[in-house]
Enzyme design. Structure first.
Site, PDB file in Angstrom:
ATOM      1  N   LYS A  69      90.056  47.189 145.068  1.00  0.00           N
ATOM      2  CA  LYS A  69      90.238  45.823 145.537  1.00  0.00           C
ATOM      3  C   LYS A  69      90.862  44.954 144.434  1.00  0.00           C
ATOM      4  O   LYS A  69      90.959  45.372 143.283  1.00  0.00           O
ATOM      5  CB  LYS A  69      88.885  45.287 146.017  1.00  0.00           C
ATOM      6  CG  LYS A  69      88.329  46.077 147.228  1.00  0.00           C
ATOM      7  CD  LYS A  69      87.002  45.497 147.701  1.00  0.00           C
ATOM      8  CE  LYS A  69      86.485  46.234 148.927  1.00  0.00           C
ATOM      9  NZ  LYS A  69      85.218  45.615 149.427  1.00  0.00           N
ATOM     10  N   TYR A 124      89.307  45.602 158.847  1.00  0.00           N
ATOM     11  CA  TYR A 124      87.943  45.067 158.933  1.00  0.00           C
ATOM     12  C   TYR A 124      87.613  44.619 160.356  1.00  0.00           C
ATOM     13  O   TYR A 124      86.924  43.618 160.543  1.00  0.00           O
ATOM     14  CB  TYR A 124      87.773  43.903 157.958  1.00  0.00           C
ATOM     15  CG  TYR A 124      87.575  44.328 156.510  1.00  0.00           C
ATOM     16  CD1 TYR A 124      86.558  45.223 156.137  1.00  0.00           C
ATOM     17  CD2 TYR A 124      88.384  43.805 155.497  1.00  0.00           C
ATOM     18  CE1 TYR A 124      86.371  45.593 154.817  1.00  0.00           C
ATOM     19  CE2 TYR A 124      88.195  44.178 154.158  1.00  0.00           C
ATOM     20  CZ  TYR A 124      87.175  45.060 153.837  1.00  0.00           C
ATOM     21  OH  TYR A 124      86.985  45.417 152.518  1.00  0.00           O
ATOM     22  N   ASN A 133      83.313  43.592 145.071  1.00  0.00           N
ATOM     23  CA  ASN A 133      82.631  44.841 144.740  1.00  0.00           C
ATOM     24  C   ASN A 133      83.583  46.005 144.442  1.00  0.00           C
ATOM     25  O   ASN A 133      83.225  47.167 144.611  1.00  0.00           O
ATOM     26  CB  ASN A 133      81.615  45.194 145.829  1.00  0.00           C
ATOM     27  CG  ASN A 133      82.257  45.324 147.205  1.00  0.00           C
ATOM     28  OD1 ASN A 133      83.475  45.277 147.325  1.00  0.00           O
ATOM     29  ND2 ASN A 133      81.441  45.500 148.220  1.00  0.00           N
ATOM     30  N   HIS A 180      86.674  49.944 148.142  1.00  0.00           N
ATOM     31  CA  HIS A 180      86.359  50.276 149.535  1.00  0.00           C
ATOM     32  C   HIS A 180      86.481  51.782 149.705  1.00  0.00           C
ATOM     33  O   HIS A 180      87.395  52.395 149.153  1.00  0.00           O
ATOM     34  CB  HIS A 180      87.350  49.596 150.500  1.00  0.00           C
ATOM     35  CG  HIS A 180      87.247  50.153 151.887  1.00  0.00           C
ATOM     36  ND1 HIS A 180      86.300  49.724 152.786  1.00  0.00           N
ATOM     37  CD2 HIS A 180      87.928  51.156 152.506  1.00  0.00           C
ATOM     38  CE1 HIS A 180      86.417  50.438 153.904  1.00  0.00           C
ATOM     39  NE2 HIS A 180      87.401  51.316 153.761  1.00  0.00           N
ATOM     40  N   GLU A 182      91.615  54.173 159.277  1.00  0.00           N
ATOM     41  CA  GLU A 182      92.054  53.396 158.108  1.00  0.00           C
ATOM     42  C   GLU A 182      93.287  54.024 157.445  1.00  0.00           C
ATOM     43  O   GLU A 182      94.179  53.307 156.983  1.00  0.00           O
ATOM     44  CB  GLU A 182      90.896  53.275 157.110  1.00  0.00           C
ATOM     45  CG  GLU A 182      89.764  52.419 157.660  1.00  0.00           C
ATOM     46  CD  GLU A 182      88.495  52.459 156.805  1.00  0.00           C
ATOM     47  OE1 GLU A 182      88.519  53.093 155.723  1.00  0.00           O
ATOM     48  OE2 GLU A 182      87.487  51.870 157.232  1.00  0.00           O
TER      49      GLU A 182
HETATM   50  P1  DAT Z   1      80.975  48.676 152.300  1.00  0.00           P
HETATM   51  O1  DAT Z   1      82.180  48.094 151.600  1.00  0.00           O
HETATM   52  O2  DAT Z   1      79.905  49.092 151.307  1.00  0.00           O
HETATM   53  O3  DAT Z   1      81.314  49.750 153.300  1.00  0.00           O
HETATM   54  P2  DAT Z   1      80.582  46.897 154.604  1.00  0.00           P
HETATM   55  O4  DAT Z   1      81.494  47.801 155.371  1.00  0.00           O
HETATM   56  O5  DAT Z   1      79.257  46.568 155.199  1.00  0.00           O
HETATM   57  O6  DAT Z   1      80.301  47.477 153.123  1.00  0.00           O
HETATM   58  O7  DAT Z   1      81.315  45.522 154.326  1.00  0.00           O
HETATM   59  C1  DAT Z   1      82.688  45.486 154.025  1.00  0.00           C
HETATM   60  C2  DAT Z   1      82.933  44.426 152.990  1.00  0.00           C
HETATM   61  O8  DAT Z   1      82.627  43.138 153.510  1.00  0.00           O
HETATM   62  C3  DAT Z   1      82.052  44.588 151.748  1.00  0.00           C
HETATM   63  O9  DAT Z   1      82.595  45.496 150.820  1.00  0.00           O
HETATM   64  C4  DAT Z   1      81.977  43.177 151.239  1.00  0.00           C
HETATM   65  C5  DAT Z   1      81.990  42.348 152.504  1.00  0.00           C
HETATM   66  N1  DAT Z   1      80.635  42.019 152.940  1.00  0.00           N
HETATM   67  C6  DAT Z   1      79.803  42.818 153.651  1.00  0.00           C
HETATM   68  N2  DAT Z   1      78.630  42.223 153.883  1.00  0.00           N
HETATM   69  C7  DAT Z   1      78.724  41.003 153.295  1.00  0.00           C
HETATM   70  C8  DAT Z   1      77.847  39.886 153.183  1.00  0.00           C
HETATM   71  N3  DAT Z   1      76.635  39.899 153.724  1.00  0.00           N
HETATM   72  N4  DAT Z   1      78.291  38.796 152.497  1.00  0.00           N
HETATM   73  C9  DAT Z   1      79.522  38.760 151.966  1.00  0.00           C
HETATM   74  N5  DAT Z   1      80.408  39.775 152.036  1.00  0.00           N
HETATM   75  C10 DAT Z   1      80.009  40.870 152.700  1.00  0.00           C
HETATM   76 MG    MG Z   2      82.392  49.632 155.120  1.00  0.00          MG
END
Ligand code: DAT
Ligand code: MG
Length: 141
Positions: free
Chosen positions: A11, A51, A118, A121, A132
């Site tokens: 990212k 997303y 973070n 991805h 994806e």
């Molecule tokens: P991951 O990236 O671990 O697969 P995810 O698919 O649940 O996690 O979410 C995708 C991204 O969206 C994640 O990397 C950061 C953002 N995100 C997820 N939950 C969030 C939250 N509660 N607050 C802010 N950003 C969030």
């Molecule tokens: Mg995810």
């Protein structure tokens, strides 16, 4: 088992903080192979497709602002059980509580920004990976 594939994104915070090499090093050191790689700044259209499960969530606008803030590295990585392996290397979503030894646990910080920055991805299952990869690498057909 036959090798599977995962879509990885480093990212904008990862590229900006010069962590591209370190993150790819950890993935390669585990034994996985890079089969496609590029650097690009994503469009909002690509992010809305990527997303799709999050577009209605309250954090989505901040996520788009973060993800369009600079270039990302997109990669296709291949290997036996590569999705489980890369998800394990990444650590859990929230960098504050991601385990030490993981990419997020060791290298990502909670900067107090709106978005959860973070670093990385990785697709969470085979069907997400296929979807994806077609979004980020349409040329792979
Ligand atoms: P991951 O990236 O671990 O697969 P995810 O698919 O649940 O996690 O979410 C995708 C991204 O969206 C994640 O990397 C950061 C953002 N995100 C997820 N939950 C969030 C939250 N509660 N607050 C802010 N950003 C969030
Ligand atoms: Mg995810």
């Amino acid at each position: 088992a036959s090798p599977s594939r995962i879509l990885i994104l480093i990212k904008p915070d990862g590229v900006r903080r010069r962590l591209t090499g370190e993150i790819l090093r950890r993935i390669e050191a585990k034994g996985y192979a890079l089969t496609a790689l590029k650097l690009l700044t994503p469009t909002e259209e690509v992010l809305a497709a990527h997303y799709v499960e999050h577009v209605e969530r309250p954090f989505y606008p901040g996520l788009v602002e973060y993800m369009t803030s600079g270039p990302v590295v997109a990669a296709v990585v291949e290997g036996d059980r590569v999705i489980e392996g890369c998800r394990s290397l990444m650590g859990t979503t929230d960098p504050t509580t991601a385990a030490p030894g993981t990419i997020r646990g060791d290298l990502a910080r909670d900067w107090g920004t709106d978005a959860m920055e973070n670093l990385i991805h990785g697709s969470d299952c085979e069907s997400s990976a296929a979807r994806e990869i077609s979004i980020w690498f349409p040329e792979l057909g």
